[in-house]
Design a protein around this motif. Structure first.
Motif, mmCIF file in Angstrom:
data_model
loop_
_atom_site.group_PDB
_atom_site.id
_atom_site.type_symbol
_atom_site.label_atom_id
_atom_site.label_comp_id
_atom_site.label_asym_id
_atom_site.label_seq_id
_atom_site.Cartn_x
_atom_site.Cartn_y
_atom_site.Cartn_z
ATOM 1 N N LEU A 101 -0.453 27.759 10.454
ATOM 2 C CA LEU A 101 -0.919 26.410 10.148
ATOM 3 C C LEU A 101 0.273 25.475 10.070
ATOM 4 C CD1 LEU A 101 -3.483 27.082 7.265
ATOM 5 C CD2 LEU A 101 -3.994 26.591 9.647
ATOM 6 N N THR A 102 0.132 24.315 10.635
ATOM 7 C CA THR A 102 1.155 23.281 10.511
ATOM 8 C C THR A 102 0.463 21.988 10.089
ATOM 9 O OG1 THR A 102 0.982 22.519 12.804
ATOM 10 C CG2 THR A 102 2.505 24.331 12.361
ATOM 11 N N GLY A 103 1.242 21.059 9.646
ATOM 12 C CA GLY A 103 0.667 19.779 9.266
ATOM 13 C C GLY A 103 1.756 18.782 8.974
ATOM 14 N N ASP A 104 1.382 17.533 9.038
ATOM 15 C CA ASP A 104 2.289 16.436 8.743
ATOM 16 C C ASP A 104 1.735 15.694 7.539
ATOM 17 O OD1 ASP A 104 3.838 14.110 8.691
ATOM 18 O OD2 ASP A 104 4.016 14.041 10.869
ATOM 19 N N LEU A 105 2.540 15.579 6.495
ATOM 20 C CA LEU A 105 2.104 14.889 5.287
ATOM 21 C C LEU A 105 1.538 13.514 5.603
ATOM 22 C CD1 LEU A 105 1.957 14.624 2.171
ATOM 23 C CD2 LEU A 105 4.344 13.866 2.228
ATOM 24 N N TRP A 106 2.096 12.849 6.627
ATOM 25 C CA TRP A 106 1.676 11.471 6.918
ATOM 26 C C TRP A 106 0.267 11.398 7.499
ATOM 27 C CZ3 TRP A 106 4.936 10.412 3.766
ATOM 28 C CH2 TRP A 106 6.258 10.832 3.835
ATOM 29 N N ASP A 107 -0.279 12.527 7.940
ATOM 30 C CA ASP A 107 -1.677 12.549 8.354
ATOM 31 C C ASP A 107 -2.623 12.650 7.164
ATOM 32 O OD1 ASP A 107 -1.465 12.294 11.140
ATOM 33 O OD2 ASP A 107 -0.975 14.410 11.374
ATOM 34 N N TYR A 108 -2.070 12.873 5.986
ATOM 35 C CA TYR A 108 -2.858 12.963 4.765
ATOM 36 C C TYR A 108 -2.564 11.806 3.810
ATOM 37 C CZ TYR A 108 -3.901 17.719 6.293
ATOM 38 O OH TYR A 108 -4.327 18.812 7.021
ATOM 39 N N LEU A 109 -1.345 11.295 3.869
ATOM 40 C CA LEU A 109 -0.918 10.212 2.975
ATOM 41 C C LEU A 109 -1.144 8.884 3.697
ATOM 42 C CD1 LEU A 109 0.393 10.714 0.157
ATOM 43 C CD2 LEU A 109 2.570 10.092 1.206
ATOM 44 N N THR A 110 -2.415 8.517 3.847
ATOM 45 C CA THR A 110 -2.764 7.445 4.774
ATOM 46 C C THR A 110 -3.198 6.141 4.112
ATOM 47 O OG1 THR A 110 -4.992 8.384 4.890
ATOM 48 C CG2 THR A 110 -3.438 9.054 6.602
ATOM 49 N N SER A 111 -3.229 6.080 2.790
ATOM 50 C CA SER A 111 -3.723 4.870 2.130
ATOM 51 C C SER A 111 -3.160 4.793 0.714
ATOM 52 C CB SER A 111 -5.258 4.880 2.069
ATOM 53 O OG SER A 111 -5.709 5.941 1.236
ATOM 54 N N TYR A 112 -3.331 3.623 0.102
ATOM 55 C CA TYR A 112 -2.910 3.463 -1.291
ATOM 56 C C TYR A 112 -3.668 4.442 -2.188
ATOM 57 C CZ TYR A 112 -2.387 1.429 -5.933
ATOM 58 O OH TYR A 112 -2.130 1.259 -7.269
ATOM 59 N N ASN A 126 0.802 -1.218 0.000
ATOM 60 C CA ASN A 126 0.000 0.000 0.000
ATOM 61 C C ASN A 126 0.837 1.270 0.000
ATOM 62 O OD1 ASN A 126 -2.459 -1.296 -0.169
ATOM 63 N ND2 ASN A 126 -2.746 -1.389 2.053
ATOM 64 N N HIS A 127 2.153 1.142 0.188
ATOM 65 C CA HIS A 127 3.028 2.308 0.162
ATOM 66 C C HIS A 127 3.652 2.529 -1.218
ATOM 67 C CE1 HIS A 127 3.484 3.135 4.656
ATOM 68 N NE2 HIS A 127 2.618 2.126 4.559
ATOM 69 N N GLY A 128 3.447 1.592 -2.132
ATOM 70 C CA GLY A 128 3.985 1.728 -3.477
ATOM 71 C C GLY A 128 3.188 2.726 -4.300
ATOM 72 N N ILE A 129 3.885 3.452 -5.178
ATOM 73 C CA ILE A 129 3.254 4.443 -6.053
ATOM 74 C C ILE A 129 3.650 4.122 -7.492
ATOM 75 C CG2 ILE A 129 3.187 6.881 -6.714
ATOM 76 C CD1 ILE A 129 3.797 7.549 -3.753
ATOM 77 N N LYS A 130 2.663 3.928 -8.346
ATOM 78 C CA LYS A 130 2.931 3.647 -9.753
ATOM 79 C C LYS A 130 3.482 4.900 -10.449
ATOM 80 C CE LYS A 130 -0.542 -0.019 -10.283
ATOM 81 N NZ LYS A 130 0.390 -1.112 -10.636
ATOM 82 N N ILE A 131 4.413 4.689 -11.368
ATOM 83 C CA ILE A 131 5.038 5.788 -12.106
ATOM 84 C C ILE A 131 4.506 5.768 -13.535
ATOM 85 C CG2 ILE A 131 7.221 6.781 -12.888
ATOM 86 C CD1 ILE A 131 8.589 5.255 -10.590
ATOM 87 N N PRO A 132 3.877 6.852 -13.999
ATOM 88 C CA PRO A 132 3.372 6.871 -15.380
ATOM 89 C C PRO A 132 4.510 6.699 -16.385
ATOM 90 C CG PRO A 132 2.555 8.764 -14.123
ATOM 91 C CD PRO A 132 3.606 8.110 -13.287
ATOM 92 N N ALA A 133 4.182 6.198 -17.557
ATOM 93 C CA ALA A 133 5.190 5.992 -18.602
ATOM 94 C C ALA A 133 5.838 7.305 -19.026
ATOM 95 C CB ALA A 133 4.543 5.314 -19.804
ATOM 96 N N SER A 134 5.129 8.418 -18.836
ATOM 97 C CA SER A 134 5.644 9.729 -19.248
ATOM 98 C C SER A 134 6.662 10.316 -18.266
ATOM 99 C CB SER A 134 4.485 10.712 -19.398
ATOM 100 O OG SER A 134 3.769 10.811 -18.172
ATOM 101 N N ILE A 135 6.828 9.694 -17.105
ATOM 102 C CA ILE A 135 7.734 10.214 -16.071
ATOM 103 C C ILE A 135 8.923 9.274 -15.957
ATOM 104 C CG2 ILE A 135 7.957 10.835 -13.636
ATOM 105 C CD1 ILE A 135 6.021 12.650 -15.103
#
Length: 316
Positions: free
Chosen positions: A253-264, A103-112
């Motif tokens: 305002l503060t924030g942690d990316l990991w509170d938003y990046l919570t799922s595949y 669930n932590h993997g991110i697909k890379i488009p062919a254009s990138i």
């Protein structure tokens, strides 16, 4: 496998390169052979012992990179062996092999291309979260970015510009100043110039990942403006007067990316939005600086020096 590791916290001198045991994957993990590993300020803090790091003997830093799947657990369904993926939040990444939860993997488009994906992963998703979750600026707003030519700064500046927002900023050298203007900023100041008094009270939002500049950021805000505080690359923030903020309707305002990046699905949707800026060619970045993983000490020293422009990558 080979890895960059350390046994005690300290300066870059504690880093060593040598053999460590290969990781073992679970039924829902991917075994990834690394192509490029991202170096970030959080890795500096982990090496120094001032930021959370996964317990391991020895310690292995790094959380971000691009690599090719060479094995997959029996319950993996979203990826296949030989696919190259990005991840931004998996520990023990400073190594030839990394165990990546599916669930932590991110697909890379062919254009990138893979080097670009490694260069924009964590910083790009951070910029996206700062702009779209915290800043939420409207077209025509005036915003200011500290460290505008750094890894996050370059991406955030161009992202905001593409969204119709007027971007200003500050950086340390004329070379970086010219780069930021070329990338669309309206005006960029040098850190040693006397610009602060003239522009006090001018901005709807100030993005501050430096920390030690927090009082400057507050001065730059209009009434009802907001500082988006997201890091301490220049040291801990000073104390500030809450009553003064209250009287001027200013906010932090503060924030942690990991509170938003919570799922595949979150990783997928946010990365697709990020990649879209590059596919439409509204964002470009300077070429990364690449070190062999075995030269990790030098890479850490360069990042800490503040002389780097853009991303530093390690290559096994």
């Amino acid at each position: 496998m080979k890895a960059l590791y350390f046994n005690e916290f300290g300066t870059p001198d504690v880093l060593q390169y040598g053999s460590v045991p290969d990781p073992r994957i679970t039924d829902t993990e991917l075994l990834v052979e690394m192509k490029f590993i991202g170096l970030n300020f959080a890795d500096i803090y982990r090496r120094q012992g001032t930021y959370h790091i996964k317990k391991n003997t020895p310690y292995i830093d790094g959380y971000e990179g691009v690599g090719t799947i060479i094995a997959a657990g029996i319950n993996v369904t979203k990826f296949h062996v030989s696919e190259t993926i990005l991840f931004v939040d998996v520990p023990l990444a400073n190594a030839q092999l990394v165990a990546v939860p599916e669930n932590h993997g991110i697909k890379i488009p062919a254009s990138i291309d893979f080097k670009l994906a490694a260069s924009i992963g964590l910083q790009g998703l951070t910029a996206d979260f700062l702009a779209h979750d915290l800043g939420q600026n409207k077209p025509g707003d005036n915003v200011f970015i500290h460290g505008i030519s750094g890894g996050v700064g370059q991406l955030l500046s161009q992202m905001l510009t593409a969204d119709g927002i007027n971007v200003f900023g500050v950086t340390s050298t004329e070379e970086k100043q010219h780069l930021a203007i070329k990338q669309g900023a309206k005006k960029v100041f040098l850190r040693n110039s006397k610009w602060l008094k003239q522009y006090a009270g001018s901005f709807n939002t100030v993005y501050d990942g430096i920390g030690s500049t927090l009082n400057q950021s507050i001065q730059l805000l209009k009434h009802r403006g907001k500082v988006v505080f997201f890091g301490m690359a220049g040291g801990n923030p000073p104390a500030f007067n809450l009553i003064e903020l209250l009287n001027q309707s200013k906010s932090i305002l503060t924030g942690d990316l990991w509170d938003y990046l919570t799922s595949y699905s979150e990783r997928k949707s946010r990365s697709q939005r990020l990649f879209g800026y590059f596919e439409s060619q509204t964002i470009t970045i300077s070429a990364p600086t690449i070190f062999a993983l075995s030269d990790g000490q030098e890479a850490h020293e360069l990042l800490e020096s503040g002389r780097s422009t853009g991303k530093i990558l390690l290559r096994p």
